[in-house]
Design an enzyme around this catalytic site. Structure first.
Site, PDB file in Angstrom:
ATOM      1  N   LYS A  13       1.181  24.367 -20.412  1.00  0.00           N
ATOM      2  CA  LYS A  13       2.088  23.281 -20.798  1.00  0.00           C
ATOM      3  C   LYS A  13       2.141  23.050 -22.314  1.00  0.00           C
ATOM      4  O   LYS A  13       2.819  23.788 -23.006  1.00  0.00           O
ATOM      5  CB  LYS A  13       1.731  22.023 -20.005  1.00  0.00           C
ATOM      6  CG  LYS A  13       2.063  22.215 -18.509  1.00  0.00           C
ATOM      7  CD  LYS A  13       2.290  20.941 -17.745  1.00  0.00           C
ATOM      8  CE  LYS A  13       2.958  21.228 -16.415  1.00  0.00           C
ATOM      9  NZ  LYS A  13       2.110  21.175 -15.251  1.00  0.00           N
ATOM     10  N   ASP A  42      -8.947  22.768 -14.535  1.00  0.00           N
ATOM     11  CA  ASP A  42      -7.509  22.952 -14.756  1.00  0.00           C
ATOM     12  C   ASP A  42      -7.035  21.810 -15.651  1.00  0.00           C
ATOM     13  O   ASP A  42      -6.768  20.700 -15.192  1.00  0.00           O
ATOM     14  CB  ASP A  42      -6.759  22.967 -13.424  1.00  0.00           C
ATOM     15  CG  ASP A  42      -5.251  23.196 -13.621  1.00  0.00           C
ATOM     16  OD1 ASP A  42      -4.775  23.049 -14.766  1.00  0.00           O
ATOM     17  OD2 ASP A  42      -4.566  23.487 -12.625  1.00  0.00           O
ATOM     18  N   PHE A  66      -2.906  19.957  -7.464  1.00  0.00           N
ATOM     19  CA  PHE A  66      -1.706  20.718  -7.826  1.00  0.00           C
ATOM     20  C   PHE A  66      -2.108  21.726  -8.885  1.00  0.00           C
ATOM     21  O   PHE A  66      -2.522  21.361  -9.983  1.00  0.00           O
ATOM     22  CB  PHE A  66      -0.578  19.833  -8.373  1.00  0.00           C
ATOM     23  CG  PHE A  66       0.642  20.666  -8.710  1.00  0.00           C
ATOM     24  CD1 PHE A  66       1.578  20.975  -7.744  1.00  0.00           C
ATOM     25  CD2 PHE A  66       0.806  21.201  -9.984  1.00  0.00           C
ATOM     26  CE1 PHE A  66       2.667  21.788  -8.039  1.00  0.00           C
ATOM     27  CE2 PHE A  66       1.898  22.015 -10.283  1.00  0.00           C
ATOM     28  CZ  PHE A  66       2.828  22.311  -9.305  1.00  0.00           C
TER      29      PHE A  66
HETATM   30  C1  LIG Z   1       1.994  22.177 -14.177  1.00  0.00           C
HETATM   31  C2  LIG Z   1       0.633  22.504 -13.689  1.00  0.00           C
HETATM   32  C3  LIG Z   1       0.309  23.801 -13.276  1.00  0.00           C
HETATM   33  C4  LIG Z   1       1.339  24.909 -13.191  1.00  0.00           C
HETATM   34  O1  LIG Z   1       1.947  25.187 -14.403  1.00  0.00           O
HETATM   35  P1  LIG Z   1       3.341  26.005 -14.429  1.00  0.00           P
HETATM   36  O2  LIG Z   1       3.543  26.311 -15.884  1.00  0.00           O
HETATM   37  O3  LIG Z   1       4.381  25.093 -13.870  1.00  0.00           O
HETATM   38  O4  LIG Z   1       3.139  27.227 -13.595  1.00  0.00           O
HETATM   39  C5  LIG Z   1      -0.999  24.055 -12.903  1.00  0.00           C
HETATM   40  N1  LIG Z   1      -1.936  23.078 -12.911  1.00  0.00           N
HETATM   41  C6  LIG Z   1      -1.644  21.824 -13.293  1.00  0.00           C
HETATM   42  C7  LIG Z   1      -2.730  20.801 -13.302  1.00  0.00           C
HETATM   43  C8  LIG Z   1      -0.357  21.487 -13.667  1.00  0.00           C
HETATM   44  O5  LIG Z   1      -0.070  20.220 -14.004  1.00  0.00           O
END
Ligand SMILES: *Cc1c(COP(=O)(O)O)cnc(C)c1O
Length: 396
Positions: free
Chosen positions: A251, A222, A137
């Site tokens: 985040k 990520d 994700f």
């Molecule tokens: C939440 C998340 C995203 C996307 O972040 P948004 O601020 O919702 O666009 C990307 N990668 C990971 C691992 C995430 O948990």
């Protein structure tokens, strides 16, 4: 639940929220419109690592709100430099490219990797590929959902951008087998959050690091959900002493106040982007920079990483007691847990709804799993209480 005027008639149904209407929050607790309190075990998917309304972060935001909030990058602002310097130092890297949302950080990372591939590695133009993992994700843009294997994220939104190769998560040999001379990057989550807090096997991150180094491929981690203290270290990569070429952050970087994301890498990688090639109206705005700087300062003390480590061990022991009592498996990294619910006890959603009645907020994912990611300011006694509520709802 009280119906919120406007939602049914006017809000697009891209979410299916749990039935609670939150109107206040402090620390690890939120309050609904009827004054009922709930322990927040989701923390907005780890965007609230420091809890609701952390005083030091609020103070930084309030001070900046009264002074200057937005300039665009057409000009310099006096907050962005200090934020970039502090974040680069926290990451042990040279450069920071500020954006807003996590998905934008991922998109930026993809552009940086491709530009690096063409300009530094010498990959033929438009031939670059990036290796990703099943179950990933990385956000919701059309490019990103194009390499998701979650049908609800992907189906109906094509055509998708080419240039991605997906291999099983946790299988370093599969990554190596997928690498060709055109591969510019491996993009993975060091722990897969949305997939249900899926931990790779020990040694995976180290192996990915070694493979990327050996083949001249960028390792992009990520850490948008796994980073910034959640797992008991600053980054989930630290669990194996691994440093990626590129960190993607988001985040919690926004301190629970506003979206702040960043790509962080050394000059030989991030330096490939030239003026005019990438940007964002709001990226690097002074309010975001003031909040982000305060977040980095909080992380520099190590206090939150230590709390996550110690409380995480405590949580792991408590959750372990539930295995065989409505729980089939538990995966824990720091203060972050994926709990698989025995179908006999209901679905993840059923359990989340029953927990709401008992004053605890969690979120289900992929049917049978609930995710637990409390603010790192939570106390051990509060965690114990929450696990007792879970034990009770699982017992029926
Ligand atoms: C939440 C998340 C995203 C996307 O972040 P948004 O601020 O919702 O666009 C990307 N990668 C990971 C691992 C995430 O948990």
């Amino acid at each position: 639940m009280r119906i919120i005027a406007g939602e049914d008639e006017h809000l697009a149904h891209n979410y299916h929220p749990l039935p609670v209407v939150i109107s206040g929050g402090e620390g690890a607790w939120v309050t609904d419109v009827e004054g009922k309190r709930y322990l927040d075990l989701l923390s907005a998917y780890s965007a609230l690592n420091f809890g609701h309304g952390h005083p030091a972060i609020l103070a930084a935001a309030q001070e900046q709100l009264g002074r200057l909030t937005l300039t665009s990058r057409a000009y310099h602002n006096d907050r962005l430099g200090p934020f970039a310097a502090a974040l680069a130092e926290l990451c042990g890297k040279d450069l920071v490219l500020p954006m807003n949302t996590g998905a934008e950080a991922v998109e930026t990372g993809i552009k940086v990797a491709r530009a690096w591939g063409y300009r530094v590695k010498g990959v033929p133009v438009d031939a670059a590929t990036i290796v990703v993992a099943h179950g990933n994700f990385h956000g919701r843009t059309t490019t990103i959902v194009g390499f998701s294997d979650d049908a609800s994220a992907r189906d109906g939104f094509g055509p998708f951008a080419p240039g991605f190769v997906s291999v099983p998560y946790g299988d370093a040999a599969a990554i190596e087998a997928a690498i060709t001379p055109e591969t510019v990057a491996v993009l993975i989550e060091p722990i897969q959050g949305e997939a249900g807090v899926v931990l790779p096997p020990d040694g995976y991150l180290r192996a990915v690091r070694d493979i990327c180094t050996a083949h001249g491929v960028l390792f992009i981690a990520d850490e948008i959900q796994s980073g910034l203290g959640r797992v008991g270290e600053t980054f989930a990569c630290d669990r194996e002493g691994v440093v990626p070429d590129v960190y993607l952050l988001g985040k919690a970087l926004g301190g629970g106040i506003l979206p702040v994301s960043a790509v962080v890498a050394d000059r030989d990688v991030l330096g490939v982007i030239r003026p005019g090639e990438h940007g964002s109206t709001f990226g690097g705005n002074p309010l975001a920079a003031a909040v982000g700087l305060r977040v980095v300062e909080l992380l520099q003390t190590g206090e939150f990483q230590n709390r996550a480590k110690l409380l995480g061990e405590h949580l792991e022991a408590k959750l372990g007691e539930l295995i065989g009592h409505g729980v089939t498996a538990v995966r824990v990294a720091g203060l972050w847990a994926g709990v698989d619910i025995d179908p006999a006890a209901g679905t993840g959603r059923d359990v989340a709804e029953r927990l709401i009645a008992r004053g605890v907020l969690v979120k289900d994912t992929h049917g049978q799993t609930i995710r637990i990611a409390p603010p790192l300011v939570i106390r051990a006694t509060e965690l114990d209480w929450a696990v007792e509520q879970l034990r009770t709802v699982l017992a029926g």
